[in-house]
Design a protein around this motif. Structure first.
Motif, PDB file in Angstrom:
ATOM      1  N   UNK A   1     -11.313  -4.935  11.372  1.00 26.35           N
ATOM      2  CA  UNK A   1     -10.556  -6.073  10.631  1.00 26.35           C
ATOM      3  C   UNK A   1      -9.619  -6.622  11.253  1.00 26.35           C
ATOM      4  N   UNK A   2      -9.405  -7.858  10.714  1.00 30.31           N
ATOM      5  CA  UNK A   2      -8.434  -8.905  11.402  1.00 30.31           C
ATOM      6  C   UNK A   2      -7.369  -8.918  10.377  1.00 30.31           C
ATOM      7  N   UNK A   3      -6.279  -8.947  11.097  1.00 28.85           N
ATOM      8  CA  UNK A   3      -5.165  -9.052  10.278  1.00 28.85           C
ATOM      9  C   UNK A   3      -4.561 -10.541  10.104  1.00 28.85           C
ATOM     10  N   UNK A   4      -4.463 -11.072   8.972  1.00 32.45           N
ATOM     11  CA  UNK A   4      -3.967 -12.204   9.029  1.00 32.45           C
ATOM     12  C   UNK A   4      -2.523 -12.354   8.532  1.00 32.45           C
ATOM     13  N   UNK A   5      -1.787 -13.380   8.912  1.00 28.26           N
ATOM     14  CA  UNK A   5      -0.420 -13.589   8.368  1.00 28.26           C
ATOM     15  C   UNK A   5      -0.422 -14.905   7.855  1.00 28.26           C
ATOM     16  N   UNK A   6      -0.001 -15.267   6.689  1.00 26.79           N
ATOM     17  CA  UNK A   6       0.161 -16.792   6.151  1.00 26.79           C
ATOM     18  C   UNK A   6       1.611 -17.122   6.376  1.00 26.79           C
ATOM     19  N   UNK A   7       1.687 -18.119   6.948  1.00 27.60           N
ATOM     20  CA  UNK A   7       3.430 -18.705   7.011  1.00 27.60           C
ATOM     21  C   UNK A   7       3.542 -19.255   5.765  1.00 27.60           C
ATOM     22  N   UNK A   8       4.755 -18.620   5.312  1.00 21.32           N
ATOM     23  CA  UNK A   8       5.141 -19.177   3.955  1.00 21.32           C
ATOM     24  C   UNK A   8       6.855 -19.775   4.227  1.00 21.32           C
ATOM     25  N   UNK A   9       6.794 -20.911   3.313  1.00 18.86           N
ATOM     26  CA  UNK A   9       8.182 -21.625   3.488  1.00 18.86           C
ATOM     27  C   UNK A   9       9.035 -21.003   2.241  1.00 18.86           C
ATOM     28  N   UNK A  10      10.087 -21.301   2.450  1.00 23.59           N
ATOM     29  CA  UNK A  10      11.037 -20.969   1.101  1.00 23.59           C
ATOM     30  C   UNK A  10      10.644 -21.637  -0.165  1.00 23.59           C
ATOM     31  N   UNK A  11       9.910 -22.920   0.121  1.00 23.78           N
ATOM     32  CA  UNK A  11       9.440 -23.772  -1.067  1.00 23.78           C
ATOM     33  C   UNK A  11       8.456 -22.851  -1.765  1.00 23.78           C
ATOM     34  N   UNK A  12       7.370 -22.327  -0.915  1.00 28.22           N
ATOM     35  CA  UNK A  12       6.332 -21.618  -1.463  1.00 28.22           C
ATOM     36  C   UNK A  12       6.749 -20.438  -2.194  1.00 28.22           C
TER      37      UNK A  12
END
Lengths: 169, 119
Positions: free
Chosen positions: A1-12
């Motif tokens: 399994x690969x772990x993902x991390x999504x970069x989120x901004x304050x606006x998101x």
């Protein structure tokens, strides 16, 4: 399994919070009975208008479109006729808001934006109904009645948005 | 409310009655009628002028009377005479049937008043 991390901004995050609020209103409202098909208060649009005034058109467009899609997934109407009507209405409203927002000068306030969005939403929705579901010119006989309600509801939503903005700022 | 808001509300207030006016008025008088026996069109008649039409139904002869844009059942062999009591029909989209004699009339025009009628 690969772990993902999504970069989120304050606006998101902001958009997600407002969308969650709009979805909640959308769902509570879906329990209300409607006197005419295609008619509902559209209180979730108070959120759209408020976001438009506070954070601009792009954020408002995200909140509106995400709300329609996620709301329909929760209610189980995704890709159903109800959803198509709601979605095309939301697209038209967002488009109208884009044009109104881009106009030069001091521009519209929440009252104007809300009315414009309600009119565009109803027009888009009835056009979609005509194209996809009821290809009979008789549907346009109902249009003035629906637009009349859209004016009342758009104005009252604008008023609510005005109060919300007054409290927020 | 900003100035743009006021202008928008004013335009809407003016346009709304116009929309009602344009979509709810207009000439809806029927131009012709289709006469059915057993759900098949047997006559296609213009409603202009005066005329009497004899139609052979299941029980006997129904007589339809046309009088300058309107039509009615004048004589019918049926028992209840509902068709006769219905009186004159003159609007596009109107429909009336004499079930015992299996004769029905559908009024047509370019702009129908009703899409469909259910009883």
């Amino acid at each position: 399994m690969t772990a993902f991390s999504i970069q989120t901004t304050a606006e998101d995050h902001r958009i997600a919070w407002f969308t969650a609020l709009a979805i909640t209103i959308h769902i509570i409202e879906s329990a209300l009975p409607s006197p005419l098909p295609g008619l509902k208060p559209g209180l979730a649009n108070v959120v759209t208008i408020t976001v438009l005034i506070l954070y601009g058109w792009k954020a408002a467009a995200w909140v509106s479109i995400l709300r329609v899609i996620a709301g329909s997934l929760i209610l189980g109407t995704f890709l159903s006729p109800t959803f198509l009507l709601s979605f095309s209405g939301a697209l038209c409203a967002i488009l109208a808001l884009f044009i109104a927002d881009a106009l030069p000068g001091k521009g519209f306030g929440p009252m104007g934006f809300s009315l414009l969005a309600a009119l565009a939403h109803m027009t888009g929705q009835v056009s979609m109904a005509y194209i996809a579901f009821v290809p009979h010119p008789g549907i346009w006989q109902l249009f003035p009645v629906l637009i009349g309600f859209a004016v009342l509801l758009g104005a009252s939503n604008g008023l609510i948005s005005l109060f919300v903005l007054k409290r927020l700022t | 409310m900003t100035k743009a808001d006021r202008i928008l509300y004013l335009i809407t207030a003016l346009l709304l009655p116009m929309m009602f006016y344009f979509s709810w008025t207009g000439d809806k008088e029927a131009d012709y009628a289709d006469v059915y026996v057993d759900n098949k069109v047997v006559r296609h008649v213009s409603l202009s002028g005066q005329q009497e039409i004899d139609v052979a139904g299941a029980l006997g002869h129904s007589v339809l009377q046309i009088d300058h844009g309107r039509i009615r059942f004048n004589t019918s062999p049926c028992k209840a005479k509902v068709c006769i009591h219905r009186g004159w029909l003159q609007r596009g989209g109107e429909f009336h049937a004499c079930l015992p004699n299996r004769v029905s009339i559908a009024l047509r025009s370019n702009a129908n008043e009703y899409d469909s009628i259910n009883f």
